[in-house]
Scaffold this motif. Sequence first.
Motif, PDB file in Angstrom:
ATOM      1  N   ALA A  35      13.782  53.476  11.627  1.00 55.71           N
ATOM      2  CA  ALA A  35      14.341  54.238  12.747  1.00 55.71           C
ATOM      3  C   ALA A  35      13.577  55.529  13.014  1.00 55.71           C
ATOM      4  CB  ALA A  35      15.817  54.552  12.479  1.00 55.71           C
ATOM      5  N   ILE A  36      13.022  56.145  11.958  1.00 55.41           N
ATOM      6  CA  ILE A  36      12.354  57.434  12.120  1.00 55.41           C
ATOM      7  C   ILE A  36      11.043  57.297  12.896  1.00 55.41           C
ATOM      8  CG2 ILE A  36      11.162  57.300   9.899  1.00 55.41           C
ATOM      9  CD1 ILE A  36      12.556  60.471  11.578  1.00 55.41           C
ATOM     10  N   ILE A  82      11.611  59.881   6.114  1.00 59.09           N
ATOM     11  CA  ILE A  82      10.346  60.511   6.500  1.00 59.09           C
ATOM     12  C   ILE A  82       9.446  59.458   7.126  1.00 59.09           C
ATOM     13  CG2 ILE A  82       8.357  61.839   5.686  1.00 59.09           C
ATOM     14  CD1 ILE A  82      10.221  62.623   3.262  1.00 59.09           C
ATOM     15  N   ARG A  83       8.887  59.770   8.280  1.00 59.68           N
ATOM     16  CA  ARG A  83       8.059  58.821   9.021  1.00 59.68           C
ATOM     17  C   ARG A  83       6.709  58.600   8.342  1.00 59.68           C
ATOM     18  NH1 ARG A  83       6.437  60.977  14.611  1.00 59.68           N
ATOM     19  NH2 ARG A  83       4.766  61.872  13.347  1.00 59.68           N
ATOM     20  N   ILE A 136      17.160  59.185  -0.091  1.00 64.86           N
ATOM     21  CA  ILE A 136      15.863  59.463   0.534  1.00 64.86           C
ATOM     22  C   ILE A 136      15.098  58.157   0.707  1.00 64.86           C
ATOM     23  CG2 ILE A 136      13.735  60.824   0.424  1.00 64.86           C
ATOM     24  CD1 ILE A 136      15.037  62.646  -1.586  1.00 64.86           C
ATOM     25  N   THR A 137      14.407  58.029   1.841  1.00 60.04           N
ATOM     26  CA  THR A 137      13.571  56.867   2.071  1.00 60.04           C
ATOM     27  C   THR A 137      12.387  57.226   2.959  1.00 60.04           C
ATOM     28  OG1 THR A 137      13.621  54.514   2.668  1.00 60.04           O
ATOM     29  CG2 THR A 137      14.764  56.025   4.153  1.00 60.04           C
ATOM     30  N   GLY A 138      11.445  56.304   3.038  1.00 60.20           N
ATOM     31  CA  GLY A 138      10.274  56.481   3.896  1.00 60.20           C
ATOM     32  C   GLY A 138       9.345  55.300   3.714  1.00 60.20           C
ATOM     33  N   HIS A 139       8.500  55.088   4.701  1.00 62.06           N
ATOM     34  CA  HIS A 139       7.554  53.973   4.685  1.00 62.06           C
ATOM     35  C   HIS A 139       6.127  54.515   4.660  1.00 62.06           C
ATOM     36  CE1 HIS A 139       4.993  51.132   7.203  1.00 62.06           C
ATOM     37  NE2 HIS A 139       5.205  50.461   6.103  1.00 62.06           N
ATOM     38  N   SER A 140       5.263  53.928   3.820  1.00 62.59           N
ATOM     39  CA  SER A 140       3.849  54.284   3.761  1.00 62.59           C
ATOM     40  C   SER A 140       3.696  55.769   3.417  1.00 62.59           C
ATOM     41  CB  SER A 140       3.170  53.919   5.088  1.00 62.59           C
ATOM     42  OG  SER A 140       1.771  54.052   5.026  1.00 62.59           O
ATOM     43  N   LEU A 141       3.017  56.534   4.262  1.00 67.67           N
ATOM     44  CA  LEU A 141       2.909  57.978   4.040  1.00 67.67           C
ATOM     45  C   LEU A 141       4.291  58.589   3.828  1.00 67.67           C
ATOM     46  CD1 LEU A 141       1.550  60.815   4.181  1.00 67.67           C
ATOM     47  CD2 LEU A 141       1.693  60.628   6.679  1.00 67.67           C
TER      48      LEU A 141
END
Length: 208
Positions: A35-36, A82-83, A136-141
């Motif tokens: 979503a981010i 975090i994007r 907390i989550t995020g993809h790649s970077l």
Amino acid sequence: MKKLFLLIYLILPISLAAVEIDFAKAKRFAELANAIYGDRLDVMDYVKEQKGKLVRYHTIPDTQVAYVLWEDEENGKQKIAIRGTANIDNVIVDLKFKMQPDQIVGIPIHQGFAESAAAVFNDLMPHMDKDQLIDITGHSLGGAIAAVLALYLDYSHYSLDTVITFGQPKVTNVAGANLFDHLGIIRFVTPLDLVPIVPPLDPLEIKN
């Protein structure tokens, strides 16, 4: 939505068989990490769908790293996503892969990820509630920054609940990884994705 995960790796040095994975929860984290990538209105719509309250949606000026902080009022949690890499400024962050002693926790951390995580951490502080658990989550970077941010929050005595990353590159060396052990970070990657295996380990750092 992108297929963000097929195969699981864990930062914790334990066998997969010893870990119970809640795949329904992991799917929710993947949806948040996805979503981010949208604009502010997309993020607001997502938070509204989750019956949450948007606390902070911000892009760090120097690196163009974007993140969202929202409150899951029903469960009394704060959630951070975090994007991942989305522009040339983000690519520059990725390429600053020199490991150097971190100013907050002292272990060697990928320079670009550490600087970005510190910027997000400092921007977050006025909006955080120490009485609430944090996801907390995020993809790649975004996953790499999420992992380092989790370390910073834990070091600052915030209460982490779940940290799940997708396609996350490495953030530290073998020696530094021990400091992450107790965080229980779950790291999903796809088998053919090269990002999670960079930067390469120095052969001198590999344990016998």
